[in-house]
Design a protein around this motif. Sequence first.
Motif, PDB file in Angstrom:
ATOM      1  N   THR A  36      -0.191   2.786  -7.709  1.00 31.16           N
ATOM      2  CA  THR A  36      -0.264   1.780  -6.388  1.00 31.16           C
ATOM      3  C   THR A  36      -0.229   3.627  -5.610  1.00 31.16           C
ATOM      4  O   THR A  36      -1.534   3.095  -4.657  1.00 31.16           O
ATOM      5  CB  THR A  36       1.274   1.489  -5.313  1.00 31.16           C
ATOM      6  N   GLY A  74      -4.420   4.064  -5.631  1.00 29.67           N
ATOM      7  CA  GLY A  74      -4.889   2.605  -4.662  1.00 29.67           C
ATOM      8  C   GLY A  74      -5.328   1.713  -6.012  1.00 29.67           C
ATOM      9  O   GLY A  74      -6.240   0.731  -4.935  1.00 29.67           O
ATOM     10  N   ALA A 121       1.011  -1.012  -0.078  1.00 27.12           N
ATOM     11  CA  ALA A 121       0.120  -0.181  -0.007  1.00 27.12           C
ATOM     12  C   ALA A 121       0.766   1.277   0.179  1.00 27.12           C
ATOM     13  O   ALA A 121       0.230   1.924   0.058  1.00 27.12           O
ATOM     14  CB  ALA A 121      -0.790   0.599   1.144  1.00 27.12           C
ATOM     15  N   ARG A 126      -1.718   1.851   9.608  1.00 26.29           N
ATOM     16  CA  ARG A 126      -2.176   2.695   9.383  1.00 26.29           C
ATOM     17  C   ARG A 126      -2.504   3.252  10.912  1.00 26.29           C
ATOM     18  O   ARG A 126      -4.185   4.123  10.245  1.00 26.29           O
ATOM     19  CB  ARG A 126      -3.532   1.278   9.199  1.00 26.29           C
ATOM     20  N   ALA A 166      -5.579  -5.928  -2.345  1.00 27.46           N
ATOM     21  CA  ALA A 166      -4.619  -6.670  -1.511  1.00 27.46           C
ATOM     22  C   ALA A 166      -4.340  -8.418  -0.798  1.00 27.46           C
ATOM     23  O   ALA A 166      -5.108  -8.929  -1.923  1.00 27.46           O
ATOM     24  CB  ALA A 166      -6.001  -5.830  -0.187  1.00 27.46           C
TER      25      ALA A 166
END
Length: 118
Positions: A78, A81, A39, A113, A85
């Motif tokens: 990336t 987004g 991410a 996060r 995942a």
Amino acid sequence: MSSFADNIRPFVDDELRAAAQDPEHEFARLERAHVLGQASTREHVRVHWRMMGWAWRHRDAREFFGQLIRIVGAASKTFIGLVPAGNTGGANVSAVRRMPIDPELAAIIEKARGERVD
């Protein structure tokens, strides 16, 4: 406030160190690093670069060229987004396939996060 990239980097570093110290399980550790860092553009590209190095050392042309394509994708997609995942990042799986995330890695990602982990 720290960014996800700053928070996840030590965990990616741990996996990359483990990969370098364990040739038998090196690619599996690179896959773990990929799941953790995918991410973050910086970490995502860095892990694919290391995967490409693995492919070069093992004379695996399919993996090498697969990583070239994935580096371009990681660098260009990336940040908007477009990351599936859980994808382990190797050329043996589709670059757009979502995959389940190991609970241990999911907890690390949530922590990075800043999400609450019970």
